[in-house]
Motif scaffolding. Structure first.
Motif, mmCIF file in Angstrom:
data_model
loop_
_atom_site.group_PDB
_atom_site.id
_atom_site.type_symbol
_atom_site.label_atom_id
_atom_site.label_comp_id
_atom_site.label_asym_id
_atom_site.label_seq_id
_atom_site.Cartn_x
_atom_site.Cartn_y
_atom_site.Cartn_z
ATOM 1 N N UNK A 155 -25.196 -14.226 22.327
ATOM 2 C CA UNK A 155 -24.615 -15.403 23.058
ATOM 3 C C UNK A 155 -23.476 -15.034 23.793
ATOM 4 N N UNK A 156 -22.382 -14.380 23.068
ATOM 5 C CA UNK A 156 -20.895 -14.321 23.762
ATOM 6 C C UNK A 156 -21.180 -13.244 24.783
ATOM 7 N N UNK A 157 -22.122 -12.272 24.884
ATOM 8 C CA UNK A 157 -22.491 -11.237 25.812
ATOM 9 C C UNK A 157 -23.116 -12.084 27.199
ATOM 10 N N UNK A 158 -24.080 -12.929 26.706
ATOM 11 C CA UNK A 158 -24.579 -13.817 27.859
ATOM 12 C C UNK A 158 -23.791 -14.570 28.573
ATOM 13 N N UNK A 159 -22.691 -15.234 27.759
ATOM 14 C CA UNK A 159 -21.898 -15.938 28.314
ATOM 15 C C UNK A 159 -20.823 -15.258 29.351
ATOM 16 N N UNK A 160 -20.329 -14.347 28.769
ATOM 17 C CA UNK A 160 -19.123 -13.500 29.508
ATOM 18 C C UNK A 160 -19.562 -12.297 30.218
ATOM 19 N N UNK A 161 -20.667 -11.708 29.859
ATOM 20 C CA UNK A 161 -21.241 -10.752 30.608
ATOM 21 C C UNK A 161 -20.401 -9.326 30.319
ATOM 22 N N UNK A 162 -19.397 -9.423 29.472
ATOM 23 C CA UNK A 162 -18.708 -8.049 29.052
ATOM 24 C C UNK A 162 -19.429 -7.444 27.942
ATOM 25 N N UNK A 163 -19.607 -6.045 28.223
ATOM 26 C CA UNK A 163 -20.277 -5.190 27.272
ATOM 27 C C UNK A 163 -19.533 -4.816 26.312
ATOM 28 N N UNK A 164 -17.839 -5.040 26.163
ATOM 29 C CA UNK A 164 -17.171 -4.628 25.158
ATOM 30 C C UNK A 164 -16.278 -6.055 24.944
ATOM 31 N N UNK A 165 -16.260 -6.296 23.663
ATOM 32 C CA UNK A 165 -16.996 -5.925 22.364
ATOM 33 C C UNK A 165 -18.484 -6.500 22.175
ATOM 34 N N UNK A 166 -18.505 -7.661 22.657
ATOM 35 C CA UNK A 166 -19.800 -8.495 22.707
ATOM 36 C C UNK A 166 -21.102 -7.634 22.684
ATOM 37 N N UNK A 167 -21.547 -6.923 23.776
ATOM 38 C CA UNK A 167 -22.653 -6.373 24.285
ATOM 39 C C UNK A 167 -22.834 -5.238 23.196
ATOM 40 N N UNK A 168 -21.766 -4.352 22.786
ATOM 41 C CA UNK A 168 -21.982 -3.590 21.926
ATOM 42 C C UNK A 168 -22.467 -3.924 20.494
ATOM 43 N N UNK A 169 -21.579 -4.974 20.258
ATOM 44 C CA UNK A 169 -21.910 -5.623 18.756
ATOM 45 C C UNK A 169 -23.492 -6.110 18.842
ATOM 46 N N UNK A 170 -23.687 -6.909 19.846
ATOM 47 C CA UNK A 170 -25.209 -7.262 19.812
ATOM 48 C C UNK A 170 -25.989 -6.478 19.663
ATOM 49 N N UNK A 171 -25.964 -5.421 20.483
ATOM 50 C CA UNK A 171 -27.147 -4.043 20.376
ATOM 51 C C UNK A 171 -26.814 -3.337 19.236
ATOM 52 N N UNK A 172 -25.751 -3.392 18.451
ATOM 53 C CA UNK A 172 -25.741 -2.560 17.094
ATOM 54 C C UNK A 172 -26.455 -3.516 16.228
ATOM 55 N N UNK A 173 -26.215 -4.639 16.254
ATOM 56 C CA UNK A 173 -26.605 -5.711 15.104
ATOM 57 C C UNK A 173 -28.337 -5.822 15.338
ATOM 58 N N UNK A 174 -28.660 -5.835 16.781
ATOM 59 C CA UNK A 174 -30.246 -5.824 16.924
ATOM 60 C C UNK A 174 -30.856 -4.498 16.552
ATOM 61 N N UNK A 175 -30.112 -3.304 16.504
ATOM 62 C CA UNK A 175 -30.800 -1.988 16.185
ATOM 63 C C UNK A 175 -30.754 -2.287 14.697
#
Length: 99
Positions: free
Chosen positions: A71-91
């Motif tokens: 949700x943070x990545x979707x709101x901010x569009x920033x890959x670091x740190x939200x996108x990376x942590x979302x991806x790692x958590x999903x994996x």
């Protein structure tokens, strides 16, 4: 009994990310969340090491972190740190579902 190195590495990444958020931006919330989710994830990795079928603690922590950081990545569009942590958590969630 095999050690869950991926689970412990994931927990260490969360802890390190929370510490870096505090050190770089002065975000106490990042530190608290990193300690909380990293600690729960480390405990979950310990439980998976003891019994590979006891994956629910790590699954819950990584699932919650995937949702929050997604949700943070979707709101901010920033890959670091939200996108990376979302991806790692999903994996990690997918890995635990396949375990």
């Amino acid at each position: 009994m095999a050690v869950d190195w991926l689970g412990f590495g994931y927990a260490a990444t969360i802890l390190f990310g929370g510490f870096m958020g505090y050190k770089r931006k002065g975000s106490l919330m990042s530190l608290i969340a990193g300690l909380f989710f990293g600690g729960i994830s480390a405990y979950g990795a310990f439980r998976v090491t003891i019994d590979p079928q006891d994956k629910w603690t790590l699954f819950a922590a990584s699932g919650a972190l995937a949702v929050v950081m997604g949700m943070r990545f979707k709101k901010s569009g920033k890959l670091m740190p939200a996108g990376i942590m979302a991806g790692l958590s999903l994996m990690m969630v997918v890995r635990l579902l396949l375990l």
